[in-house]
Design an enzyme around this catalytic site. Structure first.
Site, PDB file in Angstrom:
ATOM      1  N   ASN A   9      53.127 -31.593 -35.416  1.00  0.00           N
ATOM      2  CA  ASN A   9      53.103 -31.558 -36.832  1.00  0.00           C
ATOM      3  C   ASN A   9      51.926 -32.560 -36.999  1.00  0.00           C
ATOM      4  OD1 ASN A   9      52.888 -31.820 -39.368  1.00  0.00           O
ATOM      5  ND2 ASN A   9      54.953 -32.695 -39.562  1.00  0.00           N
ATOM      6  N   LYS A  11      50.218 -32.830 -39.910  1.00  0.00           N
ATOM      7  CA  LYS A  11      50.448 -33.786 -40.974  1.00  0.00           C
ATOM      8  C   LYS A  11      48.973 -33.740 -41.785  1.00  0.00           C
ATOM      9  CE  LYS A  11      54.367 -36.329 -39.504  1.00  0.00           C
ATOM     10  NZ  LYS A  11      55.082 -37.454 -39.860  1.00  0.00           N
ATOM     11  N   HIS A  96      60.432 -31.041 -44.660  1.00  0.00           N
ATOM     12  CA  HIS A  96      60.003 -32.126 -43.928  1.00  0.00           C
ATOM     13  C   HIS A  96      60.432 -33.393 -44.817  1.00  0.00           C
ATOM     14  CE1 HIS A  96      58.041 -35.371 -42.059  1.00  0.00           C
ATOM     15  NE2 HIS A  96      58.015 -34.817 -40.951  1.00  0.00           N
ATOM     16  N   GLU A  98      58.773 -35.840 -45.506  1.00  0.00           N
ATOM     17  CA  GLU A  98      57.745 -36.482 -46.104  1.00  0.00           C
ATOM     18  C   GLU A  98      57.546 -35.523 -47.261  1.00  0.00           C
ATOM     19  OE1 GLU A  98      54.921 -36.505 -43.163  1.00  0.00           O
ATOM     20  OE2 GLU A  98      56.030 -38.100 -42.556  1.00  0.00           O
ATOM     21  N   GLU A 166      65.394 -34.796 -37.841  1.00  0.00           N
ATOM     22  CA  GLU A 166      64.441 -36.085 -37.851  1.00  0.00           C
ATOM     23  C   GLU A 166      65.038 -37.263 -38.461  1.00  0.00           C
ATOM     24  OE1 GLU A 166      60.215 -34.493 -36.916  1.00  0.00           O
ATOM     25  OE2 GLU A 166      60.710 -34.228 -39.297  1.00  0.00           O
ATOM     26  N   GLY A 172      57.363 -42.068 -37.248  1.00  0.00           N
ATOM     27  CA  GLY A 172      55.995 -42.771 -37.683  1.00  0.00           C
ATOM     28  C   GLY A 172      56.350 -44.241 -37.668  1.00  0.00           C
ATOM     29  N   SER A 211      59.079 -40.359 -33.787  1.00  0.00           N
ATOM     30  CA  SER A 211      58.389 -41.115 -32.524  1.00  0.00           C
ATOM     31  C   SER A 211      58.543 -40.517 -31.289  1.00  0.00           C
ATOM     32  CB  SER A 211      58.992 -42.532 -32.733  1.00  0.00           C
ATOM     33  OG  SER A 211      58.790 -43.183 -34.270  1.00  0.00           O
TER      34      SER A 211
HETATM   35  P1  PGA Z   1      56.297 -38.971 -35.579  1.00  0.00           P
HETATM   36  O1  PGA Z   1      56.486 -37.814 -36.644  1.00  0.00           O
HETATM   37  O2  PGA Z   1      56.473 -38.332 -34.360  1.00  0.00           O
HETATM   38  O3  PGA Z   1      54.897 -39.361 -36.024  1.00  0.00           O
HETATM   39  O4  PGA Z   1      57.290 -39.865 -35.662  1.00  0.00           O
HETATM   40  C1  PGA Z   1      57.494 -36.821 -36.445  1.00  0.00           C
HETATM   41  C2  PGA Z   1      57.692 -36.023 -37.664  1.00  0.00           C
HETATM   42  O5  PGA Z   1      57.480 -36.382 -38.881  1.00  0.00           O
HETATM   43  O6  PGA Z   1      57.697 -34.725 -37.532  1.00  0.00           O
END
Ligand code: PGA
Length: 249
Positions: A9, A11, A96, A98, A166, A172, A211
């Site tokens: 992803n 983003k 997601h 976010e 997640e 992140g 992560s």
């Molecule tokens: P990350 O993000 O690997 O940067 O932690 C995972 C995600 O949000 O899908």
């Protein structure tokens, strides 16, 4: 045997120069790996078409990060699932954390989007996950169970729907849930799915995200109920993402 899905992803990252990462990913992973597993990149929408062209013939799949629940209409700035499948995309991420946080998306909204995705012939990757406060309060399973029940589309099946667990506090941040916490939650999610659609529970794929890096991917992907990864930061660099694909075996 569930086929693993390794999904990147991007983003809100990437401009045209970033397309070289897709070509590089094709170079760094071998055709056998791409045949054994589903390898997916979800770039920002501005790069979706050119990414699909860059991936042509490689077996790398291209998807989107979100869609609107409606097929068309007066929704300035939004994109429908039909438009994504018209572009030749195969998957769309919905719900997601976010999007849930930045755009106040409820599980009902996520379910409507996932329903639209299935209607358009896309595979929906439905994200769920608890916050740190919820985990510390001992509510992780209650929260995730509720999200799974309320976000999965009616009539979902293992072919058209993927779940991504997640934990919000692991996204992140460089923190990952421990392998044993991940396994416990994935097995719990499978039990929730079993109560919703008995025949799909053993076949539905449950990805872990938060992560995932080259250094921890092998351990996470070896867990019995982990059927792939949803990778943010480490998917931006082809060599890191290729290592994660390799870690899938
Ligand atoms: P990350 O993000 O690997 O940067 O932690 C995972 C995600 O949000 O899908």
């Amino acid at each position: 045997m569930r086929r693993k899905l390794i999904a990147g992803n991007w983003k809100m990252n990437g401009v045209r120069a970033s397309l070289s990462e897709i070509a590089r990913l094709a170079e760094l992973t071998d055709r056998d790996q791409r045949r054994r597993h589903d390898v997916l990149i979800c770039p920002p929408l501005t790069l979706a078409w050119t990414s699909a062209l860059a991936a042509l013939g490689s077996g790398i799949l291209i998807g989107a990060q979100d869609c609107h629940a409606n097929a068309s209409g007066a929704h300035t700035g939004d994109v429908s699932a039909n438009m994504l499948s018209d572009l030749g995309l195969s998957h769309v991420i919905v719900g997601h954390s976010e999007r849930r946080a930045d755009h106040a998306e409820t599980s009902a909204v996520v379910k409507a989007k996932a329903t639209a995705a299935l209607g358009a012939g896309l595979v929906a990757i439905v994200c769920v996950g608890e916050t740190l406060a919820e985990r510390e309060a001992g509510k992780a399973e209650a929260v995730v169970g509720r999200q799974v029940r309320a976000s999965l589309p009616d009539g979902f099946d293992a072919r058209t729907t993927v779940i991504a667990y997640e934990p919000v506090w692991a996204i992140g941040t460089g923190k990952t849930a421990t392998p044993s916490d991940v396994q416990v939650m994935h097995s719990f999610i499978r039990s929730v799915v079993k109560r919703m659609a008995r025949t799909e529970a053993s076949a539905i794929r449950i990805l872990y995200g938060g992560s995932v890096k080259p250094g921890n991917a092998a351990e996470l992907l070896a867990l019995p109920d982990v059927d792939g990864a949803l990778v943010g930061g480490a998917s931006l660099v082809a060599s890191d993402f290729a290592s994660i694909v390799k870690a899938a075996g």
